[in-house]
Motif scaffolding. Structure first.
Motif, short mmCIF file in Angstrom:
data_model
loop_
_atom_site.label_atom_id
_atom_site.label_comp_id
_atom_site.label_asym_id
_atom_site.label_seq_id
_atom_site.Cartn_x
_atom_site.Cartn_y
_atom_site.Cartn_z
N ASP A 192 7.67 -2.08 -1.83
CA ASP A 192 6.77 -1.17 -2.54
C ASP A 192 6.71 -1.50 -4.03
N LYS A 195 4.39 -4.32 -4.41
CA LYS A 195 3.02 -3.83 -4.24
C LYS A 195 2.56 -3.11 -5.50
N SER A 198 1.70 -5.52 -8.16
CA SER A 198 0.44 -6.25 -8.00
C SER A 198 -0.74 -5.32 -8.22
N LEU A 199 -0.59 -4.02 -7.94
CA LEU A 199 -1.64 -3.06 -8.30
C LEU A 199 -1.74 -2.92 -9.82
N ASP A 200 -0.60 -3.07 -10.49
CA ASP A 200 -0.59 -2.98 -11.94
C ASP A 200 -1.20 -4.23 -12.57
N GLY A 201 -1.53 -5.20 -11.74
CA GLY A 201 -2.24 -6.37 -12.26
C GLY A 201 -1.35 -7.53 -12.62
N ASN B 47 -2.95 1.94 2.09
CA ASN B 47 -2.68 0.55 1.70
C ASN B 47 -3.93 -0.30 1.85
N ALA B 50 -6.13 0.34 -1.08
CA ALA B 50 -5.59 -0.32 -2.28
C ALA B 50 -5.68 -1.83 -2.20
N LEU B 52 -3.62 -3.65 -0.23
CA LEU B 52 -2.29 -4.19 0.06
C LEU B 52 -2.17 -4.60 1.52
N GLU B 53 -3.10 -4.17 2.35
CA GLU B 53 -3.17 -4.59 3.76
C GLU B 53 -4.61 -5.00 4.02
N PRO B 72 -6.06 -6.60 -5.00
CA PRO B 72 -5.69 -5.24 -5.41
C PRO B 72 -5.86 -4.99 -6.91
N LYS B 73 -5.47 -5.98 -7.73
CA LYS B 73 -5.49 -5.71 -9.17
C LYS B 73 -6.91 -5.61 -9.71
N ILE B 77 -7.59 0.49 -8.99
CA ILE B 77 -7.02 1.60 -8.24
C ILE B 77 -5.60 1.82 -8.73
N PHE B 81 3.46 5.70 -4.99
CA PHE B 81 4.04 5.36 -3.70
C PHE B 81 4.97 6.45 -3.19
N ARG B 150 -3.53 4.47 -16.73
CA ARG B 150 -4.51 3.39 -16.62
C ARG B 150 -5.94 3.86 -16.50
#
Ligand SMILES: Nc1ncnc2c1ncn2[C@@H]1O[C@H](COP(=O)(O)OP(=O)(O)OP(=O)(O)O)[C@@H](O)[C@H]1O
Ligand SMILES: [Mg+2]
Lengths: 299, 369
Positions: A192, A195, A198-201, B47, B50, B52-53, B72-73, B77, B81, B150
């Motif tokens: 997690d 993940k 990677s969402l944070d860029g 996920n 986002a 991630l999947e 994702p980036k 979004i 978690f 953000r």
């Protein structure tokens, strides 16, 4: 009133069984490890030459030890070898682990290949590398035969390079082990968190550099401790690869000790060098074990 | 801010179909709650939104952009978690600022925004601590802060309150509600707590085994559940299900119900004439009648049909008292008058609001319309 049933003999044996089973091993360790440490410590203060002699002469063997050029070369070599070996093994192991972590195919197979050298004894590693680095039958000859006439790879016969030959062979052997250590640590990082990053860029290498590797600090510590004590103990590699030579250019303290004790009839000096080595290892291991054990208690 | 469209999303792991064609359409600024039991595919869906999947089939759009193959980036979004997923080696401040740093926001502005968010979430005094030095609730706020700083198009929350104690959960729930009001952002919120769902959502999507059972406003879901699963899941204490056989009464359909009163079984004809159209063709057949506890209230009013029945057990909860009744040999929960002031026992009057009852087909479980 309840009366206690008499404890049967067989029950008493059953209860004491764990202690009974462990006892012989415990006694053996006590005698052969700690007993001999004390014996060696004693011998290092006597005038033993070819055979043990129990006449005490104080710290004279230690004084002789530190006056010998061979010993100062060995100590210097240990620092060069130890530092390079640990550092390069950790870096290479870490790189390999990160590369292997990329969900590549045949990972299990590749991991086994890298880990294999660790299963071989240093003697075999040393012998193999001795052949590889032998100017008249190894890599140097092959490449020269291909036409690169000035190519030189005879590190084992060069006074200044012999110690680096040792580093190279030892790194080859141990970096796979470091890799396995780091790989399992990489795998245990919470998915997690990756993940989230990677969402944070964050790009994959940033994720490694900023998040995963910093969280692996305890594993780096363990790897360094294990590798440094391997470095201090590497005796067989030197014997097989360079024989301590040319001259005594690539001697390590362990080889020095062997040389003095069994070849040159200087048992007291050999024992003194052994005690110095023990102190070195203890200086590294004791703080580590202490912090490890204390850490365990807190969990 | 943007709308979010999920079209027929399917997810398979090998032969296991985890999501079986989920379609959800979210307006800009809407608050959607995904509600369902453990393992029904809520996190999987989140996920997938986002990135991630991967989707096995189907399409996800943010605004009018199909994002199936967008990293994702680049989806803009932010996600909170289930496990918080804080970066263990960074301080709280660094945790919150990390997303901005990766997006190249200058240092001065970063510090400013972190400070603002910390103030909103009342954790300005925690900024220099490591995650390991925080309590569960504080960690949760850091995870929220990381998302809030953000200002993304869509917020995703994966059971963010599940690890908190009851009081803190209530506080954070209000906090999230306030936040949504202020930011007016599109949010998807996963939970298996129905109270959370009812209080937070603009609309609730109820998932079961990877299928949407009902997608509607909380009021609609509460008053008109699409099927027995939804009816049983939402509402606390849960809805009573009573097996009845529909008869042709004088004024319309009716059903005999055996109530216990004065120590003996007394059959009473329940008037179902309010459901005449619904029960067309069901005369002589079995149906399931769903009555929420508050539809059976203690005392005589003219809101419905009055009956007398014996109270089996009472459970006083402070605000109100629940009465366990025995109808048709099934346990039925009724809501008594409030407080400890009135002692409820023996045989008493109850009013049943049969008009508000839900009727279900016993085979398909679907509500009769
Ligand atoms: N990698 C995987 N391979 C196979 N099955 C998986 C995998 N990941 C999840 N599943 C299955 O998919 C289903 C849905 O999982 P998911 O995590 O979305 O559940 P959830 O609704 O979030 O549950 P919870 O409320 O417990 O978090 C589960 O039955 C799970 O076993
Ligand atoms: Mg989940």
């Amino acid at each position: 009133m309840l009366t206690r049933p008499p404890v049967k003999f067989i029950d008493r044996i059953a209860r004491a069984l764990p202690q009974i089973v462990v006892a012989p091993g415990f006694a053996a360790i006590l005698y052969f490890v700690y007993g001999f440490i004390i014996w060696t410590g004693y011998i290092s203060l006597t005038k033993s030459k070819m055979l043990p002699n129990y006449t005490l002469i104080g710290t004279r063997p230690y004084e002789r030890l530190f006056q010998m050029d061979r010993w100062s070369v060995a100590i210097e070599n240990l620092f060069i070898f130890g530092f390079l070996f640990v550092f390069v093994s950790v870096v290479v192991g870490c790189l390999l682990a990160v590369l292997l972590d990329q969900k590549i195919r045949a990972e299990g197979f590749i991991r086994t290949i890298y880990l294999y050298p660790m299963a071989i004894s240093f003697i075999i590693t040393g012998t193999a590398w001795k052949w590889i680095m032998n100017p008249s039958l190894g890599l140097e000859k092959v490449i020269r035969d291909w036409g690169w006439e000035s190519f030189r790879f005879g590190w084992t016969v060069d006074n200044n390079l012999a110690i680096y030959a040792l580093v190279m062979a030892a790194v080859w052997q141990a970096s796979g082990f470091a890799m396995a250590l780091f790989l399992s640590a990489l795998r245990s990082v919470d998915q997690d968190i990756i993940k989230a990053a990677s969402l944070d860029g964050a790009s994959p290498w940033r994720i490694y550099l900023r998040i995963i590797l910093p969280s692996m600090r305890p594993v780096f510590m363990s790897a360094m401790v294990i590798l440094s004590h391997l470095a201090i103990k590497s005796f067989d590699l030197v014997v097989a690869l360079t024989g301590g030579g040319p001259g005594y250019a690539s001697t390590l303290p362990a080889n020095f000790m062997y040389e003095m004790t069994f070849r040159r009839n200087e048992i007291a000096v050999g024992a003194a060098s052994a005690m110095v080595m023990l102190a070195t290892v203890a200086a590294i291991m004791v703080p580590y074990l202490y912090s490890e054990l204390r850490g365990k208690k807190h969990v | 801010m943007a709308s979010l469209t999920i079209k027929n999303a399917v997810k398979r792991y090998g032969h296991v179909e985890v999501l079986k064609g989920v379609s959800i359409d979210l307006r800009d600024g809407e608050f959607l709650v995904l509600l369902g039991a453990s393992g029904c595919g809520k996190s999987t869906l989140l996920n997938m939104i986002a990135g991630l999947e991967d989707l096995t089939e189907g399409e996800i759009m943010i605004g009018d952009r199909v994002v199936n193959d967008v990293h994702p980036k680049d989806r803009d979004i932010a996600m909170v978690f289930q496990s918080y997923a804080l970066y263990p080696t960074m301080t709280v401040g660094q945790n919150i600022a990390f997303g901005l740093e990766m997006r190249g926001v200058p240092k001065a502005e970063r510090a400013l925004r972190v400070e603002q968010v910390a103030k909103t979430l009342r954790m300005d005094h925690l900024l220099d601590r490591k995650p390991a030095q925080l309590s569960g609730g504080q960690r949760q706020r850091v995870a929220m802060g990381r998302a809030l700083v953000r200002d993304p198009e869509v917020f995703l929350f994966d059971e963010p309150l599940s690890n908190l104690d009851a009081k803190l959960r209530l506080e954070m729930r209000t906090e999230i509600k306030r936040l949504h009001k202020r930011l007016n952002a599109t949010m998807v919120y996963v939970t298996h707590d129905q109270i959370e769902a009812l209080t937070l959502a603009d609309r609730i999507a109820i998932l079961k085994d990877g299928e949407v059972q009902q997608l509607a406003s909380p009021a609609e879901i509460y008053e008109h559940p699409a099927n027995m699963f939804v009816a049983g899941l939402v509402g606390s204490p849960p809805m009573n299900f009573l097996d009845i056989t529909v008869e042709a009464g004088e004024a319309g359909p009716a059903a005999w119900v055996t109530l216990r009163a004065d120590g003996a079984d007394k059959p009473v004809l329940l008037d179902l004439s309010a459901h005449t159209a619904r029960l067309d063709g069901y005369v002589g057949r079995k149906v399931v009648m769903g009555l929420r506890p508050e539809m059976i209230s203690q005392g005589t009013t003219d809101a419905g049909q009055c009956v007398q029945c014996e109270i089996d057990v009472t459970e006083a909860t402070g605000a109100d008292t629940l009465c366990v009744l025995n109808w048709n040999n099934q346990e039925v929960l009724a809501r008594g008058t409030s407080g400890y002031t009135k002692i409820l026992e023996g045989t008493m009057d109850f009013t049943i609001e049969t008009e508000r009852a839900c009727l279900f087909d016993p085979e398909s479980g679907l509500r009769l319309d």
